[in-house]
Design an enzyme around this catalytic site. Sequence first.
Site, PDB file in Angstrom:
ATOM      1  CB  CYS A 156      -0.951   0.106   1.019  1.00 48.99           C
ATOM      2  SG  CYS A 156      -2.315   0.954   0.914  1.00 48.99           S
ATOM      3  CG  HIS A 201      -3.100  -3.283   3.990  1.00 51.36           C
ATOM      4  ND1 HIS A 201      -2.087  -2.837   4.777  1.00 51.36           N
ATOM      5  CD2 HIS A 201      -3.660  -2.146   3.407  1.00 51.36           C
ATOM      6  CE1 HIS A 201      -1.916  -1.242   4.444  1.00 51.36           C
ATOM      7  NE2 HIS A 201      -3.349  -1.039   3.657  1.00 51.36           N
ATOM      8  CD  GLU A 257      -0.203  -5.392   6.085  1.00 53.56           C
ATOM      9  OE1 GLU A 257      -0.183  -6.017   5.101  1.00 53.56           O
ATOM     10  OE2 GLU A 257      -0.369  -4.243   5.981  1.00 53.56           O
TER      11      GLU A 257
HETATM   12  N1  GLN Z   1      -3.674   6.315   1.057  1.00 52.53           N
HETATM   13  C1  GLN Z   1      -2.382   6.069   1.372  1.00 52.53           C
HETATM   14  C2  GLN Z   1      -1.327   7.103   1.057  1.00 52.53           C
HETATM   15  O1  GLN Z   1      -1.698   7.373   0.095  1.00 52.53           O
HETATM   16  C3  GLN Z   1      -2.129   4.658   1.465  1.00 52.53           C
HETATM   17  C4  GLN Z   1      -3.067   3.795   2.215  1.00 52.53           C
HETATM   18  C5  GLN Z   1      -2.459   2.682   2.888  1.00 52.53           C
HETATM   19  O2  GLN Z   1      -1.313   2.262   3.079  1.00 52.53           O
HETATM   20  N2  GLN Z   1      -3.252   1.908   3.462  1.00 52.53           N
HETATM   21  O3  GLN Z   1      -0.174   6.845   1.338  1.00 52.53           O
END
Ligand code: GLN
Length: 192
Positions: free
Chosen positions: A89, A172, A174
């Site tokens: 992410c 994610h 994890e």
């Molecule tokens: N929206 C976050 C970003 O732009 C990422 C979201 C996440 O890691 N769950 O950094």
Amino acid sequence: MERVAILALQGAFAEHQQMLQRLGAETVLIRNLEDWNGFLPVGGDGVGMSGLVIPGGESTAMMRIIRDEALFEPVRETILSGMPVFGTCAGLIMLDGGHLDTMDIKVRRNAYGRQLGSFHTVSEFRGIGPVPMTFIRAPYIESVSDGVEVLSVVDGHIVAAQQGNQLVTAFHPELDGDTRIHEYFLSMMGRM
Ligand code: GLN
């Protein structure tokens, strides 16, 4: 035993730590340059780290802290030198051209908008099969260069990819009970 460094500046690092420990890996949390220098890449003596996790969180905040802690260059150089890295992410965003710039991908942040920002699905992951995927204000990968292998596509958007030593997911793993993507990451270190 594999020793995995987890960038713990911000975000969901504890969940990665729990999952990797469950799989029998040793983990080290990196909060600053001193931590990093204490666990430099595995050398001839076998101490140090054999992989790095960059967790989810908020990439703008993570970027600010990685610079403030003087970790930007050492982390970047270590990834470019071939250390296996797993970005989830915000960790995926950290590897793109606008950030650490180690991976040839173009990323769209908060790509699903506010309403659909967070969702759960089960979808195919190349080489593994269907895996649970939890997306939280997730990015997706808009485009990849040659040399980047697409590992998963959800609704026409790339959500997982690999470029040599670099593995990324927009979701994610994890946060779900399924450990297979973490096992795959450990296998990139020659563990299995
Ligand atoms: N929206 C976050 C970003 O732009 C990422 C979201 C996440 O890691 N769950 O950094």
